[in-house]
Design a protein around this motif. Structure first.
Motif, short mmCIF file in Angstrom:
data_model
loop_
_atom_site.label_atom_id
_atom_site.label_comp_id
_atom_site.label_asym_id
_atom_site.label_seq_id
_atom_site.Cartn_x
_atom_site.Cartn_y
_atom_site.Cartn_z
N GLY A 177 0.80 -1.22 0.00
CA GLY A 177 0.00 0.00 0.00
C GLY A 177 0.83 1.27 0.00
N PRO A 178 1.92 1.35 0.78
CA PRO A 178 2.74 2.57 0.76
C PRO A 178 3.33 2.90 -0.61
N ARG A 179 3.43 1.89 -1.48
CA ARG A 179 3.91 2.14 -2.84
C ARG A 179 2.75 2.42 -3.81
N GLY A 180 1.53 2.43 -3.31
CA GLY A 180 0.38 2.67 -4.17
C GLY A 180 0.03 1.48 -5.05
N ILE A 181 0.53 0.30 -4.69
CA ILE A 181 0.27 -0.91 -5.47
C ILE A 181 -0.93 -1.64 -4.87
N ALA A 182 -1.95 -1.86 -5.68
CA ALA A 182 -3.14 -2.59 -5.24
C ALA A 182 -3.01 -4.06 -5.63
N ALA A 183 -3.50 -4.94 -4.76
CA ALA A 183 -3.46 -6.38 -5.02
C ALA A 183 -4.85 -6.96 -4.82
N ASN A 184 -5.32 -7.69 -5.80
CA ASN A 184 -6.64 -8.29 -5.75
C ASN A 184 -6.63 -9.71 -6.30
N VAL A 185 -7.71 -10.43 -6.01
CA VAL A 185 -7.88 -11.80 -6.48
C VAL A 185 -9.07 -11.86 -7.43
N VAL A 186 -8.92 -12.58 -8.52
CA VAL A 186 -10.05 -12.96 -9.36
C VAL A 186 -10.21 -14.47 -9.24
N ALA A 187 -11.41 -14.92 -8.88
CA ALA A 187 -11.66 -16.33 -8.62
C ALA A 187 -12.70 -16.87 -9.59
N PRO A 188 -12.25 -17.47 -10.70
CA PRO A 188 -13.20 -18.06 -11.65
C PRO A 188 -13.76 -19.38 -11.12
N GLY A 189 -14.84 -19.81 -11.73
CA GLY A 189 -15.33 -21.16 -11.51
C GLY A 189 -14.75 -22.07 -12.58
N ALA A 190 -15.48 -23.13 -12.89
CA ALA A 190 -15.04 -24.03 -13.95
C ALA A 190 -15.08 -23.29 -15.29
N VAL A 191 -13.94 -23.25 -15.96
CA VAL A 191 -13.85 -22.57 -17.25
C VAL A 191 -13.46 -23.60 -18.30
N PHE A 192 -14.36 -23.88 -19.21
CA PHE A 192 -14.07 -24.85 -20.26
C PHE A 192 -13.36 -24.15 -21.40
N GLY A 193 -12.33 -24.80 -21.92
CA GLY A 193 -11.47 -24.16 -22.90
C GLY A 193 -10.34 -23.41 -22.22
N GLY A 194 -10.27 -23.51 -20.90
CA GLY A 194 -9.22 -22.82 -20.15
C GLY A 194 -7.96 -23.62 -19.98
N GLY A 195 -7.97 -24.89 -20.38
CA GLY A 195 -6.77 -25.69 -20.35
C GLY A 195 -6.65 -26.60 -19.15
N ALA A 196 -7.39 -26.33 -18.06
CA ALA A 196 -7.21 -27.13 -16.85
C ALA A 196 -8.44 -27.96 -16.50
N MET A 197 -9.62 -27.50 -16.89
CA MET A 197 -10.86 -28.16 -16.47
C MET A 197 -11.19 -29.31 -17.42
N PRO A 198 -11.39 -30.54 -16.89
CA PRO A 198 -11.82 -31.65 -17.74
C PRO A 198 -13.13 -31.30 -18.44
N ASP A 199 -13.20 -31.56 -19.73
CA ASP A 199 -14.36 -31.13 -20.52
C ASP A 199 -15.13 -32.36 -21.00
N SER A 200 -16.41 -32.38 -20.65
CA SER A 200 -17.29 -33.44 -21.12
C SER A 200 -18.71 -32.88 -21.11
N PRO A 201 -19.61 -33.46 -21.90
CA PRO A 201 -21.01 -32.99 -21.86
C PRO A 201 -21.61 -33.10 -20.47
N GLU A 202 -21.26 -34.17 -19.74
CA GLU A 202 -21.80 -34.35 -18.40
C GLU A 202 -21.30 -33.27 -17.44
N MET A 203 -20.00 -32.95 -17.54
CA MET A 203 -19.43 -31.93 -16.66
C MET A 203 -20.03 -30.56 -16.98
#
Length: 250
Positions: A177-203
Motif C-alpha cells: 500500500g505505501p507504494r500505491g500498489i493494489a493487489a486483488n484476487v479474481v476467482a473463476p469457476g469451472a472454465v471450459f477451454g481454459g486448459g485445466a478443467m476436464p471437458d465433457s457434456p456431463e461436466m
C-alpha cells in the motif's frame, strides 16, 4: 522511455491467460506473457497482440520451479529494455497453473507438492522477485478459484492452495500500500477451454445446473475482468476477492 503500461501475464499462451493478454492489449496495454511448453501457441498470441497495435514478448517460465526465477527476471529486464524501452512494468497477473482432481485418501505427496509449488510457493516468490521491477502505483492480480469458497469432492489440495493465495493477496495489499500498489484476487469457476478443467457434456451440464446464469464459462468471460482491474476505474479496489463464476452454488 516508454509511456505505455505493461503487464506481465504468466501462463498466457492459452485458455484464461491468452484471453487476459488479449483483453489487456485491447485496453491499450503492452504484454509480456509466459508459456511453459506451448511456444508456438505463445507466438500466436504475440502476433494477435501486435495485430491490435500493441507490443508483446513471450518468455518461457516454469512457474513451479523457483530455481529458474532469477534467470527469468533477467530475461524480463532484457525484454523491457529491448522491446519496450523501459526498465519497469505495471501489472503482474499470476495466472499460470494446473488443476488436480483426486480424493484426499488417494492424493500423493508428489501431487500435493506440485500444486503447492505452482499455485502458492511459485506465486509467492515470483511476486517477491517481481517487486523491484514493478512500478509504484501498479497492480497485482492473483488468480484463485471458486473451490476456495465452495468445496467439491476431489479438489481439496487445489482449493486449499488457492485459499492460501487469497490470504497472501491481502498481505500484499497491506505491505505494498505505501507504494500505491493494489493487489486483488479474481476467482473463476469451472472454465471450459481454459486448459485445466476436464471437458465433457456431463461436466458442462452439471456446472450449468449449479450456476445462477445457467451456462458454463469460457475464457472470454474472465479476461475482461482482469483487464478492468488494470484500469484507472478500478484504482480503489484493493485486497478484494472478485468471484467470476456466473453465480455458482449461491
Amino acid at each position: 522511455m516508454s509511456t505505455s503500461k505493461i503487464a506481465l501475464v504468466t501462463g498466457g499462451s492459452r485458455g484464461l491467460g491468452k484471453d487476459m493478454a488479449l483483453k489487456l492489449a485491447q485496453q491499450g496495454i503492452d504484454v509480456i506473457l509466459t508459456y511453459h511448453s506451448q511456444q508456438a501457441e505463445a507466438a500466436t498470441v504475440v502476433a494477435a497482440i501486435e495485430a491490435l497495435g500493441r507490443r508483446a514478448v513471450a518468455l518461457r517460465l516454469n512457474a513451479a520451479d523457483l530455481s529458474t526465477f532469477g534467470t527469468f527476471f533477467a530475461q524480463v529486464t532484457t525484454a523491457l529494455a529491448d522491446t519496450f524501452g523501459t526498465d519497469r512494468f505495471d501489472f503482474l497477473i499470476n495466472n499460470a497453473g494446473t488443476s488436480l482432481s483426486a480424493p484426499i485418501a488417494e492424493t500423493t505427496e508428489a501431487q500435493f507438492d506440485e500444486m503447492l509449488n505452482v499455485h502458492l510457493k511459485g506465486v509467492y516468490f515470483l511476486t517477491q522477485k517481481a517487486l523491484p521491477l514493478l512500478n509504484d502505483g501498479g497492480r497485482i492480480i492473483n488468480i484463485s478459484s471458486v473451490s476456495a469458497r465452495s468445496s467439491y469432492s476431489g479438489f481439496s489440495v487445489y482449493g486449499s492452495v488457492k485459499g492460501a493465495v487469497e490470504v497472501f493477496t491481502r498481505y500484499l495489499a497491506v505491505e505494498l500500500g505505501p507504494r500505491g500498489i493494489a493487489a486483488n484476487v479474481v476467482a473463476p469457476g469451472a472454465v471450459f477451454g481454459g486448459g485445466a478443467m476436464p471437458d465433457s457434456p456431463e461436466m458442462r451440464a452439471w456446472v450449468a445446473q449449479i450456476t445462477a446464469l445457467g451456462r458454463t464459462a469460457e475464457p472470454d468471460d474472465i479476461g475482461g475482468i482482469v483487464a478492468f482491474l488494470c484500469t484507472d476505474a478500478a484504482r480503489w479496489l484493493n485486497g478484494q476477492r472478485i468471484e467470476a463464476t456466473g453465480g455458482v452454488m449461491l
